[in-house]
Design a protein around this motif. Sequence first.
Motif, PDB file in Angstrom:
ATOM      1  N   LEU A  87      86.460  15.549  59.324  1.00  0.00           N
ATOM      2  CA  LEU A  87      87.852  15.227  59.036  1.00  0.00           C
ATOM      3  C   LEU A  87      88.755  16.098  59.910  1.00  0.00           C
ATOM      4  N   THR A  88      88.913  15.645  61.162  1.00  0.00           N
ATOM      5  CA  THR A  88      89.634  16.415  62.151  1.00  0.00           C
ATOM      6  C   THR A  88      89.929  15.537  63.343  1.00  0.00           C
ATOM      7  N   PHE A  89      90.736  16.056  64.255  1.00  0.00           N
ATOM      8  CA  PHE A  89      90.910  15.384  65.534  1.00  0.00           C
ATOM      9  C   PHE A  89      89.650  15.586  66.371  1.00  0.00           C
ATOM     10  N   LEU A  90      89.430  14.689  67.312  1.00  0.00           N
ATOM     11  CA  LEU A  90      88.189  14.641  68.077  1.00  0.00           C
ATOM     12  C   LEU A  90      87.860  15.945  68.792  1.00  0.00           C
ATOM     13  N   ALA A  91      88.865  16.718  69.150  1.00  0.00           N
ATOM     14  CA  ALA A  91      88.639  17.925  69.955  1.00  0.00           C
ATOM     15  C   ALA A  91      87.725  18.927  69.272  1.00  0.00           C
ATOM     16  N   SER A  92      87.731  18.953  67.932  1.00  0.00           N
ATOM     17  CA  SER A  92      86.960  19.961  67.205  1.00  0.00           C
ATOM     18  C   SER A  92      85.460  19.823  67.427  1.00  0.00           C
ATOM     19  N   SER A  93      85.011  18.623  67.729  1.00  0.00           N
ATOM     20  CA  SER A  93      83.593  18.426  68.034  1.00  0.00           C
ATOM     21  C   SER A  93      83.351  18.106  69.498  1.00  0.00           C
ATOM     22  N   ASN A  94      84.333  17.478  70.155  1.00  0.00           N
ATOM     23  CA  ASN A  94      84.169  17.197  71.583  1.00  0.00           C
ATOM     24  C   ASN A  94      83.931  18.476  72.377  1.00  0.00           C
ATOM     25  N   CYS A  95      84.569  19.572  71.956  1.00  0.00           N
ATOM     26  CA  CYS A  95      84.421  20.828  72.686  1.00  0.00           C
ATOM     27  C   CYS A  95      82.968  21.299  72.693  1.00  0.00           C
ATOM     28  N   VAL A  96      82.212  20.941  71.681  1.00  0.00           N
ATOM     29  CA  VAL A  96      80.783  21.270  71.634  1.00  0.00           C
ATOM     30  C   VAL A  96      80.023  20.412  72.635  1.00  0.00           C
ATOM     31  N   LEU A  97      80.354  19.124  72.680  1.00  0.00           N
ATOM     32  CA  LEU A  97      79.714  18.215  73.628  1.00  0.00           C
ATOM     33  C   LEU A  97      79.971  18.653  75.066  1.00  0.00           C
ATOM     34  N   TYR A  98      81.180  19.132  75.352  1.00  0.00           N
ATOM     35  CA  TYR A  98      81.502  19.561  76.710  1.00  0.00           C
ATOM     36  C   TYR A  98      80.521  20.627  77.208  1.00  0.00           C
ATOM     37  N   GLN A  99      80.025  21.454  76.281  1.00  0.00           N
ATOM     38  CA  GLN A  99      79.114  22.549  76.627  1.00  0.00           C
ATOM     39  C   GLN A  99      77.642  22.143  76.535  1.00  0.00           C
TER      40      GLN A  99
END
Length: 389
Positions: A87-99
């Motif tokens: 329950l958040t904007f996409l950035a909170s998990s996308n930042c993990v994918l970026y790494q």
Amino acid sequence: MSGNGKREKMLPYGRQWLDESDIEAVLQVLKSDFITQGPAIRTFEQKVADYAGARYGVAFSNGTAALHGACFAAGIGRGDEVITTPLTFLASSNCVLYQGGTPVFADIDPDTYNIDPRQIEQKLTSRTKAIIPVDFSGQPAEMDRIQEIARLHDLIVIEDAAHSIGAEYQGRKVGTWADMTMFSFHPVKHVTTGEGGMIVTDNETFYRKLLQFRNHGITRDPQELTRNEGPWYYEMQSLGYNYRMTDIQAALGISQMNKLDVFIERRRRIVSIYNHELSGIPGLELPLQLSETKSSWHLYVVRFLPEYFEGSRLDIFEQLRNLNIGVNVHYLPVYLQPYYQNLGYEVGICPHAEAYYRTAITLPVFPEMSDKDVFDVISAVKDIPSRKI
């Protein structure tokens, strides 16, 4: 409002509030020698860090970039798992994918809508590297319990406080609990730099990694150079990004920070009116604030339980929009997005978050709202047709 209850102009769910002092602050930078990579950046960083009670601040071009930097500083990489909320904007998990890491979604507490520490414990594995709690709507997550879990399992905590600058948990401001805390300065947030974000931290090692990461992995610090060929010399020591903030943005942020407490006080006043006027409506669930938290109220989310109201959530949403009440919905659980579905995340893994999403609507709340604006919203909500139960 007109005779049919419709406002003449759309009231957005959130909006920046700029005045002449903000404009003058930006003009001063535009007239100076530095419009980027100048002294206003450091001043802004220190102002935010001091406000939050942290030693260091590192400004970024936006909040997503700041979260990416935090994941880099934490050493998150391929094979690592990071537990966060859906329950958040996409950035909170996308930042993990970026790494190259893997986001693991833990369900929310159905009362607070924040990540449930008990669910975090159930999602721990030998590959877990970090936790990214999100202070949804401005109410801090249960940071004492989350930090206890992190200490027991040697995990790093990156608090996504995009919604919660100025909020408090157990008498301590957000920014003093996590290893790294991210603030966002998007126009709908408490203070704005247009676009912008910041990580605050007490950890000097993280601080130095963040400084390099936002600037292509470059350092000029003589103590960090492998050699020094002269005053012009710099080294790229890691693969960073151009995530720098400009002095133009920082100047606006400095001016906005001078008014942050006033902005938050007004948000809390609006919420107090909402709570008083909307309480007792059958089937309308108002947001809960725990006794140990002091929310900064970025969002005011209510839930319309379908058995009490005629029509669907979409019908209610459109009725309010047709009256020029600019409601919104925050958020579709991240793993239900098509990209995440294609990664193999399944429907039903966080049932509380999915149940919340089906009934939630965000009402307008921002400091420049007048009392008339607030009561226009209240009147529109009260006029939603209900079932006779």
